[in-house]
Scaffold this motif. Structure first.
Motif, PDB file in Angstrom:
ATOM      1  N   MET A   1      65.003   5.189  33.844  1.00 55.34           N
ATOM      2  CA  MET A   1      64.909   6.331  34.791  1.00 55.34           C
ATOM      3  C   MET A   1      63.643   6.411  35.493  1.00 55.34           C
ATOM      4  SD  MET A   1      65.928  10.325  33.973  1.00 55.34           S
ATOM      5  CE  MET A   1      66.089  11.698  35.401  1.00 55.34           C
ATOM      6  N   LEU A   2      63.640   6.738  36.640  1.00 55.99           N
ATOM      7  CA  LEU A   2      62.505   6.876  37.521  1.00 55.99           C
ATOM      8  C   LEU A   2      61.860   8.039  37.270  1.00 55.99           C
ATOM      9  CD1 LEU A   2      63.823   5.302  40.844  1.00 55.99           C
ATOM     10  CD2 LEU A   2      62.062   4.314  39.126  1.00 55.99           C
ATOM     11  N   PRO A   3      60.240   8.082  37.151  1.00 55.04           N
ATOM     12  CA  PRO A   3      59.692   9.517  37.209  1.00 55.04           C
ATOM     13  C   PRO A   3      59.732  10.174  38.456  1.00 55.04           C
ATOM     14  CG  PRO A   3      58.176   7.546  37.738  1.00 55.04           C
ATOM     15  CD  PRO A   3      59.366   6.815  37.303  1.00 55.04           C
ATOM     16  N   ARG A   4      59.380  11.181  38.322  1.00 59.55           N
ATOM     17  CA  ARG A   4      59.395  12.384  39.397  1.00 59.55           C
ATOM     18  C   ARG A   4      58.329  11.871  40.597  1.00 59.55           C
ATOM     19  NH1 ARG A   4      58.704  18.844  39.287  1.00 59.55           N
ATOM     20  NH2 ARG A   4      58.979  19.256  41.589  1.00 59.55           N
ATOM     21  N   PHE A   5      58.910  11.817  41.839  1.00 59.37           N
ATOM     22  CA  PHE A   5      57.867  11.352  42.825  1.00 59.37           C
ATOM     23  C   PHE A   5      57.082  12.624  43.600  1.00 59.37           C
ATOM     24  CE2 PHE A   5      60.910   7.971  43.027  1.00 59.37           C
ATOM     25  CZ  PHE A   5      60.003   6.943  43.028  1.00 59.37           C
ATOM     26  N   ALA A   6      55.846  12.369  43.725  1.00 59.56           N
ATOM     27  CA  ALA A   6      55.118  13.686  44.391  1.00 59.56           C
ATOM     28  C   ALA A   6      54.494  13.178  45.593  1.00 59.56           C
ATOM     29  CB  ALA A   6      53.984  13.989  43.244  1.00 59.56           C
ATOM     30  N   ILE A   7      54.205  13.786  46.703  1.00 60.32           N
ATOM     31  CA  ILE A   7      53.413  13.706  47.694  1.00 60.32           C
ATOM     32  C   ILE A   7      51.978  13.581  47.566  1.00 60.32           C
ATOM     33  CG2 ILE A   7      52.870  14.378  50.138  1.00 60.32           C
ATOM     34  CD1 ILE A   7      55.598  15.552  50.370  1.00 60.32           C
ATOM     35  N   VAL A   8      51.395  12.503  47.585  1.00 66.06           N
ATOM     36  CA  VAL A   8      50.096  12.135  47.538  1.00 66.06           C
ATOM     37  C   VAL A   8      49.134  12.461  48.583  1.00 66.06           C
ATOM     38  CG1 VAL A   8      50.333  10.848  45.352  1.00 66.06           C
ATOM     39  CG2 VAL A   8      50.141   9.752  47.499  1.00 66.06           C
ATOM     40  N   ALA A   9      49.735  12.164  49.973  1.00 65.52           N
ATOM     41  CA  ALA A   9      49.143  11.943  51.180  1.00 65.52           C
ATOM     42  C   ALA A   9      50.051  12.019  52.196  1.00 65.52           C
ATOM     43  CB  ALA A   9      48.217  11.053  51.289  1.00 65.52           C
ATOM     44  N   ARG A  10      49.550  12.754  53.610  1.00 71.39           N
ATOM     45  CA  ARG A  10      50.295  12.492  54.781  1.00 71.39           C
ATOM     46  C   ARG A  10      49.597  12.072  55.943  1.00 71.39           C
ATOM     47  NH1 ARG A  10      54.812  16.059  54.409  1.00 71.39           N
ATOM     48  NH2 ARG A  10      54.530  17.653  52.853  1.00 71.39           N
ATOM     49  N   HIS A  11      50.132  11.087  56.528  1.00 74.02           N
ATOM     50  CA  HIS A  11      49.287  10.535  57.560  1.00 74.02           C
ATOM     51  C   HIS A  11      50.010  10.622  58.785  1.00 74.02           C
ATOM     52  CE1 HIS A  11      46.222   8.918  54.543  1.00 74.02           C
ATOM     53  NE2 HIS A  11      47.331   8.777  53.651  1.00 74.02           N
ATOM     54  N   ARG A  12      49.178  10.728  59.875  1.00 74.49           N
ATOM     55  CA  ARG A  12      49.784  10.358  61.369  1.00 74.49           C
ATOM     56  C   ARG A  12      48.758   9.689  62.091  1.00 74.49           C
ATOM     57  NH1 ARG A  12      50.964  16.529  63.286  1.00 74.49           N
ATOM     58  NH2 ARG A  12      49.220  16.806  62.090  1.00 74.49           N
ATOM     59  N   PRO A  13      49.366   9.139  63.106  1.00 77.66           N
ATOM     60  CA  PRO A  13      48.411   8.187  63.732  1.00 77.66           C
ATOM     61  C   PRO A  13      47.555   9.152  64.670  1.00 77.66           C
ATOM     62  CG  PRO A  13      50.586   7.884  64.723  1.00 77.66           C
ATOM     63  CD  PRO A  13      50.645   8.904  63.504  1.00 77.66           C
ATOM     64  N   VAL A  14      46.348   8.670  64.616  1.00 76.40           N
ATOM     65  CA  VAL A  14      45.175   9.054  65.684  1.00 76.40           C
ATOM     66  C   VAL A  14      45.373   8.621  67.051  1.00 76.40           C
ATOM     67  CG1 VAL A  14      42.649   9.210  66.276  1.00 76.40           C
ATOM     68  CG2 VAL A  14      43.528   9.478  63.839  1.00 76.40           C
ATOM     69  N   GLU A  15      45.824   9.670  68.192  1.00 79.02           N
ATOM     70  CA  GLU A  15      46.095   9.126  69.543  1.00 79.02           C
ATOM     71  C   GLU A  15      45.195  10.006  70.337  1.00 79.02           C
ATOM     72  OE1 GLU A  15      47.518   6.608  70.525  1.00 79.02           O
ATOM     73  OE2 GLU A  15      48.738   5.725  68.743  1.00 79.02           O
ATOM     74  N   ILE A  16      44.126   9.628  71.085  1.00 74.82           N
ATOM     75  CA  ILE A  16      43.578  10.370  72.053  1.00 74.82           C
ATOM     76  C   ILE A  16      44.615  10.859  73.144  1.00 74.82           C
ATOM     77  CG2 ILE A  16      41.921  10.553  73.782  1.00 74.82           C
ATOM     78  CD1 ILE A  16      40.780  10.172  70.850  1.00 74.82           C
ATOM     79  N   VAL A  17      45.401  10.149  73.749  1.00 72.48           N
ATOM     80  CA  VAL A  17      46.497  10.561  74.691  1.00 72.48           C
ATOM     81  C   VAL A  17      47.837  10.854  73.927  1.00 72.48           C
ATOM     82  CG1 VAL A  17      47.608   9.756  76.741  1.00 72.48           C
ATOM     83  CG2 VAL A  17      45.299   9.268  76.550  1.00 72.48           C
ATOM     84  N   GLY A  18      48.190  11.942  73.721  1.00 75.59           N
ATOM     85  CA  GLY A  18      49.286  12.336  72.872  1.00 75.59           C
ATOM     86  C   GLY A  18      50.585  11.967  73.589  1.00 75.59           C
ATOM     87  N   THR A  19      50.830  12.393  74.748  1.00 77.84           N
ATOM     88  CA  THR A  19      52.250  12.042  75.730  1.00 77.84           C
ATOM     89  C   THR A  19      51.749  11.639  77.070  1.00 77.84           C
ATOM     90  OG1 THR A  19      53.381  14.053  74.686  1.00 77.84           O
ATOM     91  CG2 THR A  19      54.251  13.000  76.638  1.00 77.84           C
ATOM     92  N   PRO A  20      51.564  10.180  77.055  1.00 76.48           N
ATOM     93  CA  PRO A  20      51.402   9.603  78.554  1.00 76.48           C
ATOM     94  C   PRO A  20      52.055  10.196  79.418  1.00 76.48           C
ATOM     95  CG  PRO A  20      51.373   7.989  76.726  1.00 76.48           C
ATOM     96  CD  PRO A  20      52.008   9.228  76.173  1.00 76.48           C
ATOM     97  N   LEU A  21      51.403  10.670  80.676  1.00 81.05           N
ATOM     98  CA  LEU A  21      52.138  11.080  81.971  1.00 81.05           C
ATOM     99  C   LEU A  21      51.946   9.824  82.700  1.00 81.05           C
ATOM    100  CD1 LEU A  21      51.395  14.846  82.022  1.00 81.05           C
ATOM    101  CD2 LEU A  21      53.341  13.694  81.265  1.00 81.05           C
ATOM    102  N   VAL A  22      50.855   9.061  82.685  1.00 82.51           N
ATOM    103  CA  VAL A  22      50.836   7.924  83.501  1.00 82.51           C
ATOM    104  C   VAL A  22      50.225   6.788  82.788  1.00 82.51           C
ATOM    105  CG1 VAL A  22      48.354   8.772  84.133  1.00 82.51           C
ATOM    106  CG2 VAL A  22      49.621   6.974  85.660  1.00 82.51           C
ATOM    107  N   ALA A  23      50.770   5.739  83.056  1.00 82.31           N
ATOM    108  CA  ALA A  23      50.060   4.376  82.285  1.00 82.31           C
ATOM    109  C   ALA A  23      50.167   3.104  83.174  1.00 82.31           C
ATOM    110  CB  ALA A  23      50.965   4.063  80.965  1.00 82.31           C
ATOM    111  N   GLU A  24      49.262   2.451  83.244  1.00 77.39           N
ATOM    112  CA  GLU A  24      49.456   1.136  84.096  1.00 77.39           C
ATOM    113  C   GLU A  24      48.620   0.115  83.237  1.00 77.39           C
ATOM    114  OE1 GLU A  24      48.639   3.293  88.374  1.00 77.39           O
ATOM    115  OE2 GLU A  24      47.018   2.029  87.367  1.00 77.39           O
ATOM    116  N   ARG A  25      49.180  -1.096  83.271  1.00 79.35           N
ATOM    117  CA  ARG A  25      48.677  -2.390  82.662  1.00 79.35           C
ATOM    118  C   ARG A  25      48.709  -3.445  83.698  1.00 79.35           C
ATOM    119  NH1 ARG A  25      47.748  -3.911  77.395  1.00 79.35           N
ATOM    120  NH2 ARG A  25      48.805  -2.186  76.889  1.00 79.35           N
ATOM    121  N   TYR A  26      47.555  -4.123  83.946  1.00 80.41           N
ATOM    122  CA  TYR A  26      47.158  -4.920  84.831  1.00 80.41           C
ATOM    123  C   TYR A  26      47.436  -6.506  84.399  1.00 80.41           C
ATOM    124  CZ  TYR A  26      45.024  -0.841  86.383  1.00 80.41           C
ATOM    125  OH  TYR A  26      44.997   0.756  86.756  1.00 80.41           O
ATOM    126  N   ASP A  27      48.411  -7.121  85.283  1.00 82.66           N
ATOM    127  CA  ASP A  27      48.729  -8.670  84.854  1.00 82.66           C
ATOM    128  C   ASP A  27      47.520  -9.433  85.482  1.00 82.66           C
ATOM    129  OD1 ASP A  27      51.070  -8.001  83.656  1.00 82.66           O
ATOM    130  OD2 ASP A  27      52.377  -8.366  85.882  1.00 82.66           O
TER     131      ASP A  27
END
Length: 218
Positions: A1-27
């Protein structure tokens, strides 16, 4: 039987621009030396981020580049980072004597507006580093008219220095407040937990993954 699981950490990515309203990449980035886009917002939480091509040779000097919001600029020039604030014909320059110089060629440069704070950050060795910050005295950044006319832009001293850029709402990153305890340096996460934990040392304030606290051994 598996032991009880517990949350040991929560992680979210670090993003300076949260929701991009403009984005350009140059070929063909060699043809690009600047770009500007409209960035209308409802609240003063904005960011602009540019991605560098990097030095072409080992000892090649990295071209200077700038990220802008109306009245504010983050400038990276010869490894030094500064913020310029323009009000009418007056312009002031703000740099950190302790944290304003990069240790290596940054892959990205960002300018962030969070409420009445303007910050300049560089992306080095896989982490965002806070290089300069200014607390604005005036409250014009909260004006609906100013926010509705917001624009974001970047420019470089040489064509081809920037291969991509984006701008939008501010994401999940920022500076931490220093708190003593537990035999190390405990760094709390400000801004209602929306920002990443950060390590402050002689190299700058390094923004890391999210967490409630981060303890650094002395």
């Amino acid at each position: 039987m598996l032991p009880r699981f517990a949350i040991v950490a929560r992680h979210r990515p670090v993003e300076i621009v949260g929701t991009p309203l403009v984005a350009e990449r140059y070929d063909d980035p060699r043809a690009q030396q600047s770009s500007t886009a409209a960035l209308p917002l409802l609240a003063p939480f904005a960011a602009v981020e540019s991605v560098a091509r990097g030095p072409r040779r080992r000892h090649h000097r990295e071209p200077g580049r700038t990220g802008r919001l109306p009245g504010f600029s983050a400038v990276l020039d010869q490894g030094r980072v500064r913020i310029t604030i323009r009000s009418g014909a007056a312009e002031t320059v703000h740099r950190s004597r302790r944290h304003g110089r990069t240790r290596r060629s940054p892959g990205r440069l960002a300018l962030a507006l969070t409420g009445t704070h303007v910050s300049a950050l560089t992306f080095e060795a896989g982490s965002w580093v806070l290089r300069a910050r200014v607390d604005l005295a005036g409250g014009h950044v909260r004006s609906p008219e100013w926010l509705a006319g917001l624009t974001a832009s970047w420019s470089s001293a040489e064509p081809g220095a920037v291969t991509a850029w984006r701008a939008g709402t501010f994401g999940q990153a920022g500076a931490a407040r220093h708190q003593a305890g537990d035999g190390g340096r405990r760094l709390g996460v400000p801004h209602r937990g929306r920002v990443g934990a950060a390590v402050g040392d002689q190299r700058g304030t390094r923004v890391l993954r999210h967490g409630t606290h981060l303890v650094v051994d002395s």
